[in-house]
Every structure is written in C-alpha cells, then in structure tokens.
Write a protein that holds these residues in place. Structure first.
Motif, mmCIF file in Angstrom:
data_model
loop_
_atom_site.group_PDB
_atom_site.id
_atom_site.type_symbol
_atom_site.label_atom_id
_atom_site.label_comp_id
_atom_site.label_asym_id
_atom_site.label_seq_id
_atom_site.Cartn_x
_atom_site.Cartn_y
_atom_site.Cartn_z
ATOM 1 N N UNK A 1 37.031 27.867 46.166
ATOM 2 C CA UNK A 1 38.461 27.935 46.615
ATOM 3 C C UNK A 1 38.606 27.261 47.924
ATOM 4 N N UNK A 2 40.000 27.042 48.483
ATOM 5 C CA UNK A 2 40.013 26.634 49.843
ATOM 6 C C UNK A 2 39.390 27.382 50.756
ATOM 7 N N UNK A 3 39.448 28.970 50.565
ATOM 8 C CA UNK A 3 39.128 29.533 51.825
ATOM 9 C C UNK A 3 37.576 29.123 52.179
ATOM 10 N N UNK A 4 36.761 28.738 51.180
ATOM 11 C CA UNK A 4 35.490 28.129 51.513
ATOM 12 C C UNK A 4 35.367 27.161 52.383
ATOM 13 N N UNK A 5 36.335 26.243 52.584
ATOM 14 C CA UNK A 5 36.465 25.141 53.235
ATOM 15 C C UNK A 5 37.092 25.412 54.527
ATOM 16 N N UNK A 6 37.558 26.557 55.020
ATOM 17 C CA UNK A 6 37.927 27.055 56.438
ATOM 18 C C UNK A 6 37.186 28.190 57.057
ATOM 19 N N UNK B 1 37.042 42.069 48.133
ATOM 20 C CA UNK B 1 37.356 41.367 47.316
ATOM 21 C C UNK B 1 36.997 39.814 47.289
ATOM 22 N N UNK B 2 37.336 39.216 48.547
ATOM 23 C CA UNK B 2 36.981 37.956 48.710
ATOM 24 C C UNK B 2 35.915 37.689 49.724
ATOM 25 N N UNK B 3 35.236 36.843 49.957
ATOM 26 C CA UNK B 3 34.110 36.736 50.796
ATOM 27 C C UNK B 3 34.252 35.843 51.880
ATOM 28 N N UNK C 1 45.425 36.731 60.063
ATOM 29 C CA UNK C 1 44.924 37.026 58.800
ATOM 30 C C UNK C 1 46.019 37.174 57.869
ATOM 31 N N UNK C 2 45.790 37.144 56.571
ATOM 32 C CA UNK C 2 46.622 37.308 55.567
ATOM 33 C C UNK C 2 45.881 38.034 54.398
ATOM 34 N N UNK C 3 46.596 38.623 53.473
ATOM 35 C CA UNK C 3 45.913 39.044 52.253
ATOM 36 C C UNK C 3 45.601 37.900 51.519
ATOM 37 N N UNK C 4 44.482 37.829 50.550
ATOM 38 C CA UNK C 4 44.217 37.021 49.646
ATOM 39 C C UNK C 4 45.148 36.681 48.632
ATOM 40 N N UNK C 5 45.431 35.292 48.059
ATOM 41 C CA UNK C 5 46.354 35.303 47.073
ATOM 42 C C UNK C 5 45.698 35.494 45.502
ATOM 43 N N UNK D 1 45.142 33.479 42.907
ATOM 44 C CA UNK D 1 43.913 32.530 42.858
ATOM 45 C C UNK D 1 42.761 32.760 43.238
ATOM 46 N N UNK D 2 42.543 32.940 44.797
ATOM 47 C CA UNK D 2 41.422 33.433 45.408
ATOM 48 C C UNK D 2 40.870 34.465 45.125
ATOM 49 N N UNK D 3 41.545 35.668 44.856
ATOM 50 C CA UNK D 3 40.890 36.651 44.014
ATOM 51 C C UNK D 3 40.184 36.631 42.958
ATOM 52 N N UNK D 4 40.902 35.574 41.863
ATOM 53 C CA UNK D 4 40.477 35.438 40.731
ATOM 54 C C UNK D 4 39.155 34.502 40.596
ATOM 55 N N UNK D 5 39.291 33.368 41.802
ATOM 56 C CA UNK D 5 37.876 32.739 41.861
ATOM 57 C C UNK D 5 36.750 33.488 42.513
#
Length: 275
Positions: free
Chosen positions: A72-77, A138-140, A156-160, A162-166
C-alpha cells in the motif's frame, strides 16, 4: 521568544496531565504491590520454553517476509517498518492503530509520549513489553496526513480502511503465532478492526468480547486475497481468546478525564489474567 513560550506551555500541560494520570491510576494500587503469580515477570509463564522459541522464530520469519512491504502507499513513505515488540509467549497482546513520528524513526511501536504512558499503565499491573506483554499495531507503517512533509511533527492520522485491509494479514499472522489469551485494543481504529464493528470505543470499552476466529480465519476452499490460513490446533487455541477494548493512551493525554475508566479496564485485565 514565541516558540520558547509555546514550548514551556506545552511542557507544563504535559506535566499536569502526567500528575493527574498518576493520581488516578495508582489511587487503587498499593504502594508496593504484590506480584500476582500469573503476571509477575520474575516467575515463569505457563507456556513452555519450546513454545516460546518456536513463536519467536515464526515472528522473525514473518518480519523478514514483510519488512520491505510496499503493498500500500504507506510502504512508500515510511522510514522504518514497525512490526511489533515484546515476548512472543505473552498471554496478552496490545494492539494500537499505527506508528507515529517517533515509532517511524525507531522501528518500535509506542515509543513516543503515548508509548511512555502505556509503559506506565502496563507497569501498574505488572506487565512490560520487555518480559510478559506483546505490542503491535493494525498497520505497520506511519500514516501521515501529509506524506510530503515526513519531518513534520503532528503529521499523524488514523489509517484508512484500504490500508488496514492490506496490512491486516500481518497482524492476523502475529495473533495466530502468539495465541494470546487476551487482546486489548487501544482506541477506536484497532477496536473497530478486531471486533469488525462501526461502534465507537466509548460504548465498547471495559467489556470482554470473544475473538471472532471464523471471521478472520475462514475455513474456505477458495483462496482469497488477504486470507490467513491456520491449523486446527491454532484455531482451537484462538477460540478461547477474548478481546478487551480500552482507550488509546494518546486519548488519555488529550483528555485526562478518561483515565479513571482506563484504569478500571486495566484492573479488569489484571484480575482476569490472574485467574
């Protein structure tokens, strides 16, 4: 001059919050608490060393598999992949929502101000990430409000969803490996994910709910994305797992009035594990 004044005011506010927390948290605790046999870090856990070694190896392999994840996009940032920390043989698993600024840099969950408060909370009931508790999210990877400014604090923000599901399969595999007796969810995002509900934390906290094994680990012949398979022995163990929601430590820092309720939840956890 204005910046210095703001820092002083923030420091005063932090000290005041900590004082309120200490007063309410330890009000019902003896000054020199007697460790419960089920919780004392000095006593052996009920699970065998062989089990602990197997779980540690399985968690290490899981980390190696996903540490470079960019699904997911979190992994790129992100700066660092924040897997989890603690004793894999723990009877209780604490789950938050996601890494923040400090966690993104250290690679360990709950190391900022909220994490320092969580450590105090755990110590009050004879738990510690170093001996007999495990902590994950729940997200890494760090969900940022503005990924273009990774050095900014308060980003910071809460994961959305799609990010949680991934990211969910990683956490579900951690749960399957650790096989905790109790999962304590910290805050609304993790509670909503683990209880698969839209209800808020205020109405859910302080009550045990059975972990829905069939929902997260469906017995199906069809291979579906993000489905985690478990063996019958693991399934049977997780059938006994209970979920206990409570407030996120960050919420307690923002609103000290929530701390007595959080302390009640901690005592419920302590007494349940002691049985």
């Amino acid at each position: 001059m204005g910046d210095v004044k703001e820092i002083i005011e923030q420091t005063k506010k932090w000290i005041d919050q900590e004082r309120i927390w200490d007063d309410s948290l330890f009000a019902s605790a003896p000054s020199h608490p007697s460790p419960s046999p089920a919780l004392s870090p000095a006593l052996p856990l009920s699970r065998s060393p062989a089990q602990s070694s197997e779980k540690a190896s399985a968690l290490k392999a899981l980390y190696e598999r996903y540490k470079d994840c960019t699904r997911c996009l979190l992994g790129h940032t992100r700066i660092k992949f924040v897997f989890g920390v603690g004793n894999p043989n723990s009877e209780v698993l604490f789950i938050g929502e996601g890494p923040g600024y400090e966690e993104d840099r250290k690679g360990e969950p709950f190391v900022g101000k909220a994490g320092q408060l969580l450590d105090k909370m755990l110590a009050a009931i004879n738990l510690s990430r170093k001996t007999n508790a495990y902590i994950a999210n729940i997200v890494k990877c760090h969900p940022m409000a503005n990924p273009q400014t990774p050095e900014a604090r308060g980003n910071d923000r809460a994961p959305n969803p799609e990010e949680v599901e991934t990211c969910a399969p990683i956490l579900l595999q951690q749960i399957a490996i650790i096989q905790p007796k109790v999962i304590m969810t910290l805050g609304s995002p993790s509670t909503k994910m683990i209880l698969h509900t839209k209800d808020g934390i205020t109405g859910l906290r302080g009550k045990f709910v059975p972990f829905d094994v069939e929902y997260f680990y469906p017995e199906t012949l069809v291979e579906e994305p993000n489905t985690v398979k478990i063996d019958p022995e693991t399934r049977q163990a997780l059938q006994h797992t209970q979920v206990l929601p409570t407030y996120h430590p960050a919420a307690l820092l923002r609103n000290p009035n929530l701390k007595p309720e959080s302390w009640a939840d901690l005592k419920l956890l302590r007494d349940t594990l002691a049985k």
